[in-house]
Design an enzyme around this catalytic site. Structure first.
Site, PDB file in Angstrom:
ATOM      1  N   HIS A 121      -6.612  10.858  -6.446  1.00 55.30           N
ATOM      2  CA  HIS A 121      -5.249  11.073  -6.949  1.00 55.30           C
ATOM      3  C   HIS A 121      -5.172  10.855  -8.461  1.00 55.30           C
ATOM      4  CE1 HIS A 121      -3.626  11.746  -2.974  1.00 55.30           C
ATOM      5  NE2 HIS A 121      -4.312  10.707  -2.554  1.00 55.30           N
ATOM      6  N   SER A 154      -1.472  10.418   1.683  1.00 55.83           N
ATOM      7  CA  SER A 154      -2.656  11.125   1.198  1.00 55.83           C
ATOM      8  C   SER A 154      -3.209  12.043   2.283  1.00 55.83           C
ATOM      9  CB  SER A 154      -3.694  10.114   0.712  1.00 55.83           C
ATOM     10  OG  SER A 154      -4.761  10.765   0.059  1.00 55.83           O
TER      11      SER A 154
END
Length: 855
Positions: A734, A628
């Site tokens: 996400h 991430s």
């Protein structure tokens, strides 16, 4: 360290406490691991932080424990009531029985004291780099101090003694005192009120409540096969356990021992009985203060891992402190069985000093028993004053008591003091004692050779002076113990932050339900193949990297440069947020750092600072990936982005992700199961929109969505015997719910330059290599915010491309666990990490550099 074979050390002769001992340095014992659960302190780092912050953890009894309306009365003359309703309580503790391989129905009948002991023991063992997966029989001894068992026994006895109530009600019916139908209703009512929340007695009840089972439970769960026992010396129980543990080490009964204490006895009967001897305070815990009027009970568990000093040095262990001597004595005949006798205390301290071959004046700090009782405090201080009389004291000795912050933990009190003092020696800080405002008038403080230290201060020591401390524990019934601790040598052996390289033969993961024990040595690492993995959000903690900032110029320069960018572009002081403000509490500092707009730039900057330092050590990765947020660090390392551009992008990303773009409340949850299981659960959700956001490992998948959907997913997991836990976030990262952040980031990314990667860099979106084309890299990176992190696929791809030696670069080691789990079937893989809040930063980083430069 080899856990399969016994180690050999020089033969030592051990005399009983009180005898003259020919103690040499090599016969001393090293503290190499710490673990604990104390009030407001679920871990040792939090415990130490609370000590330094002067946090006072005494509160009124939580309502779920017992009802003051039933048991409390301020009138001290009432025989069956308590006049005190305050204590140092452990709250919000959750025991994950499956993590310890204990069936839930068995765990229901385990006393909390056993659960705390297991949790604290796990932290201590892992802190000492010992495995806790239970897969291998380990010759480690376990010696636990406990005096009152726990509270379950008294609760379970209600089932037995309720038979008397049934019998008397039946007799009342026979005597026509109560009609039959009223007797049945009354009996049913009483059964519900008194027994409803107590599990029925079965085969797990007795082992769940016995004192000796605390040690046995630890051995059973972690597969430890050394000596196992419990000690009871009342309030000195855990120091008695330490004494027993040290002697067993020195005579060669075992080579490693886990020792400490655990206590949970805060039920109404404990309060009432202590009140009847006038021992408790109804107001506060303030050792050495004129307002002291009794002790405040507390609860908790603490453990240390011990080795012979020579073995600890040989194994390159971190050494918190060295135990030089322990003395013990009984009061003998005195004023009463519960009254302190100065002669017994004096004898215990004298024996400890004799064992260590030093004088009391050689100490700079004493962690007193310090219970906050009028007579007890005055007696203890008078003993110290007499023992120090006519000794040459260069400076007054600092004294303190951890009971001023967490209360008196009874059989776990001494181990809390030992851990506090070990950390003080390790960090070279004289710790504070709180609530000392009006000195006890029984002591002449103007001439006393000691003083109560009320603020943290550097523990100064000139050349030739060894930092030393004493720890006292005096138990109900006249049992007295005193221990002498000191810092290890400053020549670099054992635990010096200036040590050049260490190469631990084992790398043991912490705090993971899917850990794998590895025995690979540096020679097993493939030559010149370093795959660096960069951590994402969630790995932050206050003061992360501060030791490195203070001592490594290259890291300091990068972080200073990053701070300037954050101030100019993001309008916040990154360093102040990273390392905390003295004007804020520890909770406020942590909450501020946890905010996404602060967290992401701080983690990114620390990762790049670490990379800059690796360059100075001629360490360069051959491939990179990031989880991430960590993908931005990977792209900078691969040469795709410039540091300043990437940091500004991270600031934009963090600010955008921290802002909600709708009225829909969102969150996330971790599913401890395979991706297939998580996807099956997601398909069953009807209450909202949920999707898989992180394919983290073979046994952990994260889902994102709106609150109703996530809550239903968690319930569905429960129904399908899958563990799922809501994550403390207010966004569904996400997932499509953060599309607004994607738009803002895309707008900024179009303003900065992307270059072709100089080394392979992998993508979360693809689970594969980024392409060479900079424009395509940009397109993929823009999609990352709303796309799932395909970490499992990514790691497998790296391995198939030849990546075998992984190093997590970041504040903690989440990717360390994920990667080991993903590649657990491959024996040719090593996984390491750069930082952990549980390890000294410079020492551990130096060890990693040693590993990487020898590979």
């Amino acid at each position: 360290q080899n856990l399969d074979k016994p180690t050999s050390t020089e033969e030592t002769i051990i005399s009983p406490s009180g005898g003259k001992s020919e103690a040499s340095w090599d016969s001393r014992v090293a503290i190499v691991g710490l673990g604990g659960i104390f009030p407001d302190s679920p871990t040792i780092p939090q415990f130490w932080d609370n000590i330094l912050q002067g946090r006072y953890s005494i509160t009124e009894v939580p309502p779920e424990r017992w009802d003051p309306l039933v048991y409390y009365d301020p009138d001290k003359s009432i025989p069956d009531k308590t006049y005190s309703k305050i204590g140092g309580f452990i709250t919000d503790f959750q025991f994950k029985s499956i993590k310890f391989r204990i069936p839930p129905q068995m765990a229901d009948r385990m006393d909390s004291v056993q659960k705390w002991a297991l949790t604290a023991a796990k932290e201590a063992l892992e802190d000492a780099n010992l495995p806790t997966d239970g897969n291998k029989r380990l010759p480690v001894a376990v010696i636990v101090g406990n005096a009152l068992g726990g509270e379950n026994q008294r609760q379970n006895d209600k089932w037995v003694f309720f038979n008397e109530i049934r019998s008397q009600l039946a007799e009342a019916e026979r005597q026509n005192i109560v009609p039959s139908n009223e007797r049945k209703k009354l009996q049913a009512y009483l059964e519900k009120k008194l027994l409803e929340n107590i599990p029925t007695i079965n085969e797990d009840t007795l082992p769940g409540e016995l004192s000796n089972i605390i040690a046995g439970r630890i051995c059973n769960v972690f597969n430890l096969t050394g000596k196992s026992m419990s000690t009871d010396a009342a309030c000195a129980s855990s120091l008695a356990a330490l004494d027993t543990a040290v002697k067993g080490l020195l005579v060669g009964d075992y080579d490693i021992v886990l020792t400490g204490g655990a206590d949970r006895s805060m039920d109404p009967s404990s309060y009432v009985k202590f009140c009847k001897i006038g021992a408790l305070s109804a107001r506060h815990s303030c050792p050495f203060d004129a307002q002291a009027d009794g002790f405040v009970m507390g609860e908790g568990a603490g453990f240390v891992v011990l080795k012979r000093y020579a073995d600890a040095v040989r194994d390159n262990d971190r050494i918190y402190a060295v135990i030089r001597g322990i003395g013990a004595a009984s009061d003998g005949r005195g004023k009463g069985i519960t009254a302190p006798n100065p002669e017994g205390q004096k004898q215990a301290i004298h024996r400890a000093l004799e064992s260590a071959q030093i004088q009391l004046a050689d100490l700079q700090y004493i962690e007193c028993h310090g219970t906050s009782t009028v007579i007890g405090d005055a007696t203890e201080l008078a003993v110290l004053e007499e023992l120090l009389k006519n000794q040459n004291i260069p400076n007054r000795i600092a004294i303190g008591s951890v009971k001023s912050q967490i209360g008196h933990l009874k059989s776990a009190a001494a181990i809390a003091s030992i851990i506090k003092t070990s950390l003080a020696l390790y960090h070279k800080i004289l710790p504070p004692s709180v609530n000392f405002k009006d000195p006890n008038p029984r002591i002449d403080w103007t001439t006393a050779p000691f003083y109560v230290n009320t603020t943290p201060q550097q523990w100064e020591a000139t050349d030739g002076i060894v930092r030393r401390a004493g720890v006292s524990a005096f138990g109900f019934g006249g049992t007295n113990y005193h221990a002498i601790l000191e810092e290890p040598p400053r020549d670099g052996s054992g635990s010096s932050p200036t040590i050049k390289t260490h190469s631990h033969s084992q790398w043991i993961p912490m705090d993971s339900p899917t850990v794998i024990y590895s025995s690979q040595s540096p020679s097993d690492i493939p030559e010149s193949d370093h795959c660096f993995l960069f951590s994402g959000q969630g790995s932050q903690y206050v003061k992360m990297g501060q030791e490195l900032y203070d001592q490594i110029p290259e890291i300091r320069n990068i972080l200073n440069r990053a701070n300037s960018i954050c101030q100019d572009f993001g309008e916040f002081n990154m360093l102040e947020i990273m390392y905390g403000s003295v004007d804020l509490t520890s909770e406020e500092n942590q909450e501020r750092l946890t905010q996404t707009q602060h967290t992401q730039p701080a983690i990114f900057s620390l990762e790049i600072a670490l990379m800059e330092y690796f360059k100075t050590q001629n360490i360069f990765p051959t491939r990179v990936a990031g989880h991430s947020l960590g993908e931005f660090s990977a792209l900078v390392t691969a040469g795709v982005l410039q540091f300043e551009d990437a940091l500004k992008a991270v600031i934009v990303r963090g600010q955008a992700m921290g802002q909600s773009n709708s009225n829909i409340e969102c969150t996330m949850a971790a599913v401890l199961g395979s991706a297939e299981e998580a996807q099956r659960i997601v398909k069953m959700v009807t209450a909202g929109e949920v999707c898989v956001s992180n394919f983290n490992s073979l046994s952990q998948t994260v889902i994102s969505g709106d609150l109703p959907g996530i809550l239903q997913a968690i319930e569905l997991c429960k129904q399908n015997n899958i563990t799922a836990k809501r994550i403390n976030v207010s966004q569904a990262f996400h997932s499509p719910y953060v599309a607004h952040a994607e738009e803002k980031l895309a707008k900024f990314l179009k303003t900065i330059e992307f270059l072709p990667p100089k080394i392979p860099v992998y993508s979360n979106v693809l689970g594969d290599l980024y392409p060479e084309d900079p424009d395509k890299i940009k397109e993929i990176l823009i999609k990352q915010n709303t796309s799932p992190v395909r970490w499992v696929k990514e790691i497998k791809k790296i391995y198939s491309d030849g990546g075998k030696n992984f190093v997590e670069v970041g504040p903690k080691k989440a990717l360390f666990y994920f990667t080991k789990d993903i590649l657990k079937s491959h024996s040719d893989v090593t996984v390491n990490y750069t930082l952990s809040p549980k390890k000294p930063e410079l020492q551990h980083l130096t060890e990693i550099i040693g590993l990487l430069t020898t590979s």
